[in-house]
Design a protein around this motif. Structure first.
Motif, PDB file in Angstrom:
ATOM      1  N   ILE A 142       0.847  -1.191   0.000  1.00  0.00           N
ATOM      2  CA  ILE A 142       0.000   0.000   0.000  1.00  0.00           C
ATOM      3  C   ILE A 142       0.884   1.244   0.000  1.00  0.00           C
ATOM      4  CG2 ILE A 142      -1.897  -1.190   1.170  1.00  0.00           C
ATOM      5  CD1 ILE A 142      -1.052   0.289   3.734  1.00  0.00           C
ATOM      6  N   SER A 143       0.306   2.359  -0.364  1.00  0.00           N
ATOM      7  CA  SER A 143       1.079   3.603  -0.413  1.00  0.00           C
ATOM      8  C   SER A 143       1.294   4.154   1.000  1.00  0.00           C
ATOM      9  CB  SER A 143       0.365   4.651  -1.267  1.00  0.00           C
ATOM     10  OG  SER A 143      -0.798   5.118  -0.607  1.00  0.00           O
ATOM     11  N   ILE A 144       2.416   4.810   1.184  1.00  0.00           N
ATOM     12  CA  ILE A 144       2.710   5.440   2.467  1.00  0.00           C
ATOM     13  C   ILE A 144       1.709   6.556   2.753  1.00  0.00           C
ATOM     14  CG2 ILE A 144       4.420   6.835   3.707  1.00  0.00           C
ATOM     15  CD1 ILE A 144       6.566   5.062   2.301  1.00  0.00           C
ATOM     16  N   GLY A 145       1.297   7.264   1.721  1.00  0.00           N
ATOM     17  CA  GLY A 145       0.314   8.332   1.888  1.00  0.00           C
ATOM     18  C   GLY A 145      -0.997   7.847   2.479  1.00  0.00           C
ATOM     19  N   SER A 146      -1.375   6.595   2.191  1.00  0.00           N
ATOM     20  CA  SER A 146      -2.620   6.061   2.756  1.00  0.00           C
ATOM     21  C   SER A 146      -2.507   5.833   4.261  1.00  0.00           C
ATOM     22  CB  SER A 146      -3.023   4.764   2.048  1.00  0.00           C
ATOM     23  OG  SER A 146      -2.120   3.718   2.358  1.00  0.00           O
ATOM     24  N   ILE A 147      -1.281   5.735   4.769  1.00  0.00           N
ATOM     25  CA  ILE A 147      -1.052   5.606   6.206  1.00  0.00           C
ATOM     26  C   ILE A 147      -0.960   6.978   6.856  1.00  0.00           C
ATOM     27  CG2 ILE A 147       0.573   4.803   7.984  1.00  0.00           C
ATOM     28  CD1 ILE A 147      -0.802   2.514   6.507  1.00  0.00           C
ATOM     29  N   THR A 148      -0.180   7.863   6.248  1.00  0.00           N
ATOM     30  CA  THR A 148       0.098   9.161   6.875  1.00  0.00           C
ATOM     31  C   THR A 148      -1.101  10.105   6.867  1.00  0.00           C
ATOM     32  OG1 THR A 148       1.024  10.045   4.812  1.00  0.00           O
ATOM     33  CG2 THR A 148       2.562   9.028   6.370  1.00  0.00           C
ATOM     34  N   ILE A 149      -2.074   9.880   5.997  1.00  0.00           N
ATOM     35  CA  ILE A 149      -3.242  10.763   5.966  1.00  0.00           C
ATOM     36  C   ILE A 149      -4.077  10.621   7.243  1.00  0.00           C
ATOM     37  CG2 ILE A 149      -4.814   9.188   4.762  1.00  0.00           C
ATOM     38  CD1 ILE A 149      -5.640  11.758   3.123  1.00  0.00           C
ATOM     39  N   ASN A 150      -4.083   9.428   7.859  1.00  0.00           N
ATOM     40  CA  ASN A 150      -4.817   9.207   9.095  1.00  0.00           C
ATOM     41  C   ASN A 150      -4.143   8.085   9.889  1.00  0.00           C
ATOM     42  OD1 ASN A 150      -6.613   8.950  11.184  1.00  0.00           O
ATOM     43  ND2 ASN A 150      -8.413   8.620   9.896  1.00  0.00           N
ATOM     44  N   PRO A 151      -3.029   8.385  10.550  1.00  0.00           N
ATOM     45  CA  PRO A 151      -2.271   7.339  11.251  1.00  0.00           C
ATOM     46  C   PRO A 151      -3.085   6.583  12.300  1.00  0.00           C
ATOM     47  CG  PRO A 151      -1.028   9.384  11.171  1.00  0.00           C
ATOM     48  CD  PRO A 151      -2.388   9.684  10.651  1.00  0.00           C
ATOM     49  N   MET A 152      -3.918   7.272  13.071  1.00  0.00           N
ATOM     50  CA  MET A 152      -4.667   6.613  14.144  1.00  0.00           C
ATOM     51  C   MET A 152      -5.612   5.540  13.598  1.00  0.00           C
ATOM     52  SD  MET A 152      -4.872   6.162  17.266  1.00  0.00           S
ATOM     53  CE  MET A 152      -4.347   7.485  18.298  1.00  0.00           C
ATOM     54  N   ALA A 153      -6.161   5.753  12.423  1.00  0.00           N
ATOM     55  CA  ALA A 153      -7.037   4.745  11.819  1.00  0.00           C
ATOM     56  C   ALA A 153      -6.264   3.492  11.425  1.00  0.00           C
ATOM     57  CB  ALA A 153      -7.745   5.330  10.603  1.00  0.00           C
ATOM     58  N   ASN A 154      -4.938   3.606  11.311  1.00  0.00           N
ATOM     59  CA  ASN A 154      -4.095   2.477  10.919  1.00  0.00           C
ATOM     60  C   ASN A 154      -3.313   1.878  12.084  1.00  0.00           C
ATOM     61  OD1 ASN A 154      -4.307   2.374   7.857  1.00  0.00           O
ATOM     62  ND2 ASN A 154      -3.963   4.539   8.237  1.00  0.00           N
ATOM     63  N   ASN A 155      -3.535   2.359  13.294  1.00  0.00           N
ATOM     64  CA  ASN A 155      -2.795   1.877  14.457  1.00  0.00           C
ATOM     65  C   ASN A 155      -2.947   0.371  14.620  1.00  0.00           C
ATOM     66  OD1 ASN A 155      -1.147   2.193  16.749  1.00  0.00           O
ATOM     67  ND2 ASN A 155      -2.927   2.294  18.087  1.00  0.00           N
ATOM     68  N   ARG A 156      -1.813  -0.324  14.793  1.00  0.00           N
ATOM     69  CA  ARG A 156      -1.707  -1.778  14.984  1.00  0.00           C
ATOM     70  C   ARG A 156      -2.073  -2.560  13.725  1.00  0.00           C
ATOM     71  NH1 ARG A 156       1.877  -2.133  17.740  1.00  0.00           N
ATOM     72  NH2 ARG A 156       1.462  -4.302  18.116  1.00  0.00           N
ATOM     73  N   ARG A 157      -2.147  -1.901  12.605  1.00  0.00           N
ATOM     74  CA  ARG A 157      -2.463  -2.553  11.338  1.00  0.00           C
ATOM     75  C   ARG A 157      -1.194  -3.143  10.725  1.00  0.00           C
ATOM     76  NH1 ARG A 157      -4.406   0.510   5.830  1.00  0.00           N
ATOM     77  NH2 ARG A 157      -4.503  -1.351   4.534  1.00  0.00           N
ATOM     78  N   ALA A 158      -1.260  -4.393  10.296  1.00  0.00           N
ATOM     79  CA  ALA A 158      -0.150  -5.025   9.583  1.00  0.00           C
ATOM     80  C   ALA A 158      -0.212  -4.570   8.132  1.00  0.00           C
ATOM     81  CB  ALA A 158      -0.247  -6.535   9.676  1.00  0.00           C
ATOM     82  N   VAL A 159       0.907  -4.087   7.618  1.00  0.00           N
ATOM     83  CA  VAL A 159       0.954  -3.536   6.264  1.00  0.00           C
ATOM     84  C   VAL A 159       2.199  -4.026   5.530  1.00  0.00           C
ATOM     85  CG1 VAL A 159      -0.324  -1.448   6.876  1.00  0.00           C
ATOM     86  CG2 VAL A 159       2.174  -1.442   7.013  1.00  0.00           C
ATOM     87  N   ILE A 160       2.157  -3.881   4.221  1.00  0.00           N
ATOM     88  CA  ILE A 160       3.335  -4.068   3.373  1.00  0.00           C
ATOM     89  C   ILE A 160       3.555  -2.742   2.666  1.00  0.00           C
ATOM     90  CG2 ILE A 160       4.352  -5.317   1.444  1.00  0.00           C
ATOM     91  CD1 ILE A 160       2.461  -7.658   2.124  1.00  0.00           C
ATOM     92  N   LEU A 161       4.756  -2.193   2.847  1.00  0.00           N
ATOM     93  CA  LEU A 161       5.123  -0.912   2.254  1.00  0.00           C
ATOM     94  C   LEU A 161       6.312  -1.114   1.325  1.00  0.00           C
ATOM     95  CD1 LEU A 161       5.026   1.098   5.593  1.00  0.00           C
ATOM     96  CD2 LEU A 161       3.253   1.093   3.824  1.00  0.00           C
ATOM     97  N   GLN A 162       6.436  -0.241   0.352  1.00  0.00           N
ATOM     98  CA  GLN A 162       7.500  -0.361  -0.625  1.00  0.00           C
ATOM     99  C   GLN A 162       8.050   1.032  -0.903  1.00  0.00           C
ATOM    100  OE1 GLN A 162       5.896  -2.547  -3.847  1.00  0.00           O
ATOM    101  NE2 GLN A 162       7.667  -2.298  -5.162  1.00  0.00           N
ATOM    102  N   GLY A 163       9.375   1.162  -0.939  1.00  0.00           N
ATOM    103  CA  GLY A 163       9.949   2.463  -1.231  1.00  0.00           C
ATOM    104  C   GLY A 163      11.455   2.465  -1.113  1.00  0.00           C
ATOM    105  N   LYS A 164      12.007   3.663  -1.008  1.00  0.00           N
ATOM    106  CA  LYS A 164      13.446   3.861  -0.921  1.00  0.00           C
ATOM    107  C   LYS A 164      13.818   4.265   0.497  1.00  0.00           C
ATOM    108  CE  LYS A 164      15.615   5.799  -4.345  1.00  0.00           C
ATOM    109  NZ  LYS A 164      16.193   6.769  -5.297  1.00  0.00           N
ATOM    110  N   ALA A 165      14.875   3.639   1.036  1.00  0.00           N
ATOM    111  CA  ALA A 165      15.353   3.938   2.390  1.00  0.00           C
ATOM    112  C   ALA A 165      16.231   5.184   2.373  1.00  0.00           C
ATOM    113  CB  ALA A 165      16.142   2.752   2.936  1.00  0.00           C
ATOM    114  N   LYS A 166      15.943   6.104   3.278  1.00  0.00           N
ATOM    115  CA  LYS A 166      16.738   7.326   3.418  1.00  0.00           C
ATOM    116  C   LYS A 166      17.046   7.540   4.895  1.00  0.00           C
ATOM    117  CE  LYS A 166      15.248   9.518  -0.693  1.00  0.00           C
ATOM    118  NZ  LYS A 166      15.528  10.688  -1.424  1.00  0.00           N
ATOM    119  N   ASP A 167      18.092   8.318   5.169  1.00  0.00           N
ATOM    120  CA  ASP A 167      18.478   8.643   6.550  1.00  0.00           C
ATOM    121  C   ASP A 167      18.633   7.381   7.399  1.00  0.00           C
ATOM    122  OD1 ASP A 167      18.312  11.358   5.858  1.00  0.00           O
ATOM    123  OD2 ASP A 167      16.193  11.422   6.398  1.00  0.00           O
TER     124      ASP A 167
END
Length: 134
Positions: A24-49
């Motif tokens: 799933i997209s990271i934006g779908s998590i960050t738009i409402n983090p509390m609605a996703n609390n304790r949710r198991a997800v698969i994320l894909q992207g580039k590692a920074k910092d």
């Protein structure tokens, strides 16, 4: 300093694989983090910092791992990958700029964990498995 975390012990190993189905997209998590609390997800992207972590849990047992910012075209999210480790052992799983698939649980908690800039992480992804993309 990442601080101490009160979390379950996570065991995982990086492997090479094709991009993840069901990511799933990271934006779908960050738009409402509390609605996703304790949710198991698969994320894909580039590692920074990317930074290493070494410390102890509340029982004095060694923890080590990495923290990094995972970024895709929709946003970015702090990721923590922590395991129990042997003294002076820090697993280096993710390289700066590397594309990865992260299996994680979203954590929205007031546990006072901070990133390396000292910013408190109000929500984060607690990684259980990290896969390097081919």
């Amino acid at each position: 300093m990442w601080g101490l975390l009160a979390c379950g012990w996570l065991w995982a190993a990086p492997v090479l694989a094709a991009p993840a189905d069901g990511a799933i997209s990271i934006g779908s998590i960050t738009i409402n983090p509390m609605a996703n609390n304790r949710r198991a997800v698969i994320l894909q992207g580039k590692a920074k910092d990317v930074s290493g972590y070494q410390g102890e849990d509340s029982y004095g047992r060694s923890l080590c791992g990495q923290g990094f910012m995972l970024e895709d075209e929709t946003g970015s999210l702090d990721v923590l990958y922590l395991i129990r480790c042997q003294a002076n052992e820090t697993p280096q799983l993710v390289g700066e700029g590397e594309r990865v698939v992260v299996h994680a649980t979203i954590d929205v908690s007031p546990d006072k964990v901070k990133n390396k800039e000292g910013k408190e992480l109000l929500f984060k992804a607690m990684a259980t498995k990290i896969i390097r993309e081919k």
